[in-house]
Design an enzyme around this catalytic site. Structure first.
Site, PDB file in Angstrom:
ATOM      1  N   TYR A  56       0.854  -1.201   0.000  1.00  0.00           N
ATOM      2  CA  TYR A  56       0.000   0.000   0.000  1.00  0.00           C
ATOM      3  C   TYR A  56       0.879   1.237   0.000  1.00  0.00           C
ATOM      4  O   TYR A  56       1.827   1.325   0.772  1.00  0.00           O
ATOM      5  CB  TYR A  56      -0.912   0.030   1.234  1.00  0.00           C
ATOM      6  CG  TYR A  56      -2.349  -0.162   0.856  1.00  0.00           C
ATOM      7  CD1 TYR A  56      -3.003   0.803   0.075  1.00  0.00           C
ATOM      8  CD2 TYR A  56      -3.055  -1.294   1.232  1.00  0.00           C
ATOM      9  CE1 TYR A  56      -4.313   0.619  -0.307  1.00  0.00           C
ATOM     10  CE2 TYR A  56      -4.377  -1.482   0.845  1.00  0.00           C
ATOM     11  CZ  TYR A  56      -5.002  -0.517   0.069  1.00  0.00           C
ATOM     12  OH  TYR A  56      -6.290  -0.690  -0.322  1.00  0.00           O
ATOM     13  N   GLU A  58      -0.596   4.718  -0.523  1.00  0.00           N
ATOM     14  CA  GLU A  58      -1.462   5.884  -0.750  1.00  0.00           C
ATOM     15  C   GLU A  58      -0.659   7.163  -0.554  1.00  0.00           C
ATOM     16  O   GLU A  58       0.148   7.267   0.383  1.00  0.00           O
ATOM     17  CB  GLU A  58      -2.658   5.853   0.207  1.00  0.00           C
ATOM     18  CG  GLU A  58      -3.708   4.856  -0.230  1.00  0.00           C
ATOM     19  CD  GLU A  58      -4.907   4.808   0.711  1.00  0.00           C
ATOM     20  OE1 GLU A  58      -4.878   5.448   1.771  1.00  0.00           O
ATOM     21  OE2 GLU A  58      -5.870   4.107   0.362  1.00  0.00           O
ATOM     22  N   ASP A 201      -5.628  13.996 -25.309  1.00  0.00           N
ATOM     23  CA  ASP A 201      -5.608  12.587 -24.917  1.00  0.00           C
ATOM     24  C   ASP A 201      -4.855  11.832 -26.010  1.00  0.00           C
ATOM     25  O   ASP A 201      -5.390  11.592 -27.088  1.00  0.00           O
ATOM     26  CB  ASP A 201      -7.053  12.088 -24.779  1.00  0.00           C
ATOM     27  CG  ASP A 201      -7.133  10.597 -24.489  1.00  0.00           C
ATOM     28  OD1 ASP A 201      -6.086   9.920 -24.490  1.00  0.00           O
ATOM     29  OD2 ASP A 201      -8.263  10.115 -24.271  1.00  0.00           O
ATOM     30  N   THR A 227      -2.714   6.373 -22.218  1.00  0.00           N
ATOM     31  CA  THR A 227      -2.623   5.024 -21.685  1.00  0.00           C
ATOM     32  C   THR A 227      -1.144   4.655 -21.780  1.00  0.00           C
ATOM     33  O   THR A 227      -0.391   5.284 -22.526  1.00  0.00           O
ATOM     34  CB  THR A 227      -3.429   4.015 -22.524  1.00  0.00           C
ATOM     35  OG1 THR A 227      -2.980   4.100 -23.880  1.00  0.00           O
ATOM     36  CG2 THR A 227      -4.915   4.296 -22.468  1.00  0.00           C
ATOM     37  N   LYS A 230      -0.799   0.979 -25.027  1.00  0.00           N
ATOM     38  CA  LYS A 230      -1.071   0.943 -26.474  1.00  0.00           C
ATOM     39  C   LYS A 230       0.260   1.100 -27.222  1.00  0.00           C
ATOM     40  O   LYS A 230       1.105   0.229 -27.112  1.00  0.00           O
ATOM     41  CB  LYS A 230      -2.122   1.980 -26.828  1.00  0.00           C
ATOM     42  CG  LYS A 230      -3.480   1.642 -26.187  1.00  0.00           C
ATOM     43  CD  LYS A 230      -4.575   2.647 -26.468  1.00  0.00           C
ATOM     44  CE  LYS A 230      -5.841   2.269 -25.708  1.00  0.00           C
ATOM     45  NZ  LYS A 230      -6.902   3.304 -25.826  1.00  0.00           N
ATOM     46  N   ARG A 236      -0.701  -2.280 -18.691  1.00  0.00           N
ATOM     47  CA  ARG A 236      -2.023  -1.662 -18.797  1.00  0.00           C
ATOM     48  C   ARG A 236      -2.156  -0.572 -17.728  1.00  0.00           C
ATOM     49  O   ARG A 236      -2.030  -0.872 -16.527  1.00  0.00           O
ATOM     50  CB  ARG A 236      -3.068  -2.763 -18.607  1.00  0.00           C
ATOM     51  CG  ARG A 236      -4.481  -2.425 -18.956  1.00  0.00           C
ATOM     52  CD  ARG A 236      -5.279  -3.695 -19.221  1.00  0.00           C
ATOM     53  NE  ARG A 236      -4.804  -4.294 -20.466  1.00  0.00           N
ATOM     54  CZ  ARG A 236      -5.161  -3.869 -21.680  1.00  0.00           C
ATOM     55  NH1 ARG A 236      -6.026  -2.882 -21.823  1.00  0.00           N
ATOM     56  NH2 ARG A 236      -4.665  -4.437 -22.756  1.00  0.00           N
TER      57      ARG A 236
END
Ligand SMILES: *Cc1c(COP(=O)(O)O)cnc(C)c1O
Length: 420
Positions: A56, A58, A201, A227, A230, A236
């Site tokens: 974790y 955060e 984008d 992204t 791609k 991903r």
């Protein structure tokens, strides 16, 4: 890492192991021509399968809400620094779990519910998250659209006119199915003319931008998302970038704690590895080859009598239109699938069929280029695509072509380190 072996999964869960083996076989034997897909390197996958999945973290590097983040800090900072170096920008947030999450963060950071956005129409090549009704972007905000002309190109004067009427707070540029270069400079002029924020984008073209093979959205766009899976060939995931410190702060809060909880540190580690591959001089060769291969693909299709939207391509994909053919995008998608070629059906300008049927297909070159295929192979494959389309009912032929293409595929591994 030495304790990660294939045996772990094989012994612990043979069912999932077999499914993954079958997927590996599918990816190896088929020709992957979905424009948004690619193959990561074993190094990227190894980082993704690492112990960082247990952690974790955060918060952001050196400002966490959990202890024990020393290594997570280092790896996230490395990913950020490499991203900024690749795209020549000042700030990057590498935590978005996906491209859609990255886009959601941009809106959440810069808009209030109901504010106006102007994006590219989904049926003209835009993305769901650019204001499409079924997406949060079309539901939470007041969305307006621009599209392409019948020639398949964006008419920038028209976009300027629409912007003047709509007066949007954000203009979104970038697309999922557009074969031509996007003029970010012109989009910025349009945004400035109505005092809008320009949001680029670059999910589809980021790998080309990274290589200088497509105009960069910097310094034109106020905020940029992408992204990482791609054309960037990473794991991903998503990412947001900007040169504006105020926007960067708002984006950081929008991602955490606004939209997400703990970052996927294993995926961030894999992003860092992918970014190192992109910073290698060989990346330019890959991006150039992606474009050269798409160009050959388009040329063969045109020579064989097929209509390409906009007549050609400047990037990694071609959109084929069957408006003047007796079969649909869905038929073509299925027939090509039988022949071992994976593409996707796509709407085209002047569309007459439903979005589930469509009159076109989108074909991309990034994944097969990652396998090391060049113009020669793309010419061969493009001719096979035309053979299938010319004989769309001939299932025997599709089967025969499938065999031939499987043989071609067997000469090109999907982990091709020579193309990194
Ligand atoms: C693919 C894509 C996205 C979304 O990415 P996901 O990771 O699938 O959420 C956003 N914008 C554009 C232009 C895309 O092509």
């Amino acid at each position: 890492m030495r304790y990660i072996t294939e045996e772990n999964l094989k012994v612990a869960d043979s069912e999932v192991f077999e499914i993954i083996e079958a997927e590996l076989k599918r990816q190896t034997n088929h020709l992957e021509m979905i424009a948004s897909e690619n193959f990561t390197s074993p190094a990227v996958m190894q980082a993704m399968g690492s112990v960082f999945t247990n952690k974790y973290a955060e918060g952001y590097p050196y400002k966490r809400y959990y202890g024990g983040c020393e290594q997570a800090d280092k790896v996230e900072q490395l990913a950020i620094d490499r991203a900024c170096k690749i795209f020549g920008c000042k700030f990057a947030n590498v935590q978005p779990h996906s491209g859609s999450q990255a886009n959601g963060a941009v809106y959440a950071a810069l808009l209030k519910a109901g504010d106006k956005i102007l994006g590219m129409d989904l049926s003209h090549g835009g993305h769901l998250t650019h204001g499409s009704k079924p997406s949060f972007s079309g539901q939470n905000y007041s969305a307006f659209y621009y599209g392409v002309e019948l020639d398949g190109r964006i008419n920038y004067d028209k976009v300027a006119e629409i912007a003047k009427i709509v007066q949007p707070k954000i203009i979104v540029c970038g697309a999922s199915a557009y074969a031509r270069e996007i003029d970010f400079k012109r989009f910025r002029e349009i945004a400035d003319s109505v005092n809008a924020i320009l949001f680029a984008d670059i999910a589809h073209i980021a790998g080309l931008v990274a290589a200088g093979e497509h105009q960069s959205p910097f310094p034109h766009a106020h905020v940029v998302t992408t992204t990482t899976h791609k054309t960037l060939r990473g794991p991903r995931g998503g990412m947001v970038m900007t040169d504006d410190e105020e926007i960067a702060k708002k984006i950081n809060s929008a991602i955490f704690p606004g939209l997400q909880g703990g970052p996927l540190v294993h995926v961030i580690a894999a992003k860092a590895v992918a970014f190192k591959e992109i910073l290698d001089p060989k990346w330019k060769d890959y991006a150039k080859q992606v474009k050269a291969n798409a160009k050959v693909l388009g040329e063969v299709l045109v020579k064989r009598g097929y209509d390409i939207v906009s007549g050609g391509t400047d990037n990694h994909l071609v959109l084929v239109s069957f408006l003047n053919k007796p079969f649909s995008g869905k038929d073509a998608d299925a027939a090509l699938g039988d022949a071992g070629i994976t593409v996707n059906k796509n709407t085209v300008p002047g569309e007459t069929r439903s979005p589930f049927v469509t009159s076109g297909i989108r074909i991309g070159s990034p994944a097969l280029t990652a396998r090391g295929m060049k113009e020669k192979e793309f010419e061969f494959i493009a001719n096979k695509i035309c053979d299938v389309l010319d004989n769309i009912e001939d299932k025997e032929l599709h089967k025969k072509i499938n065999k031939e293409l499987e043989e071609l595929a067997s000469n090109f591994v999907i982990y091709n380190s020579s193309t990194y």
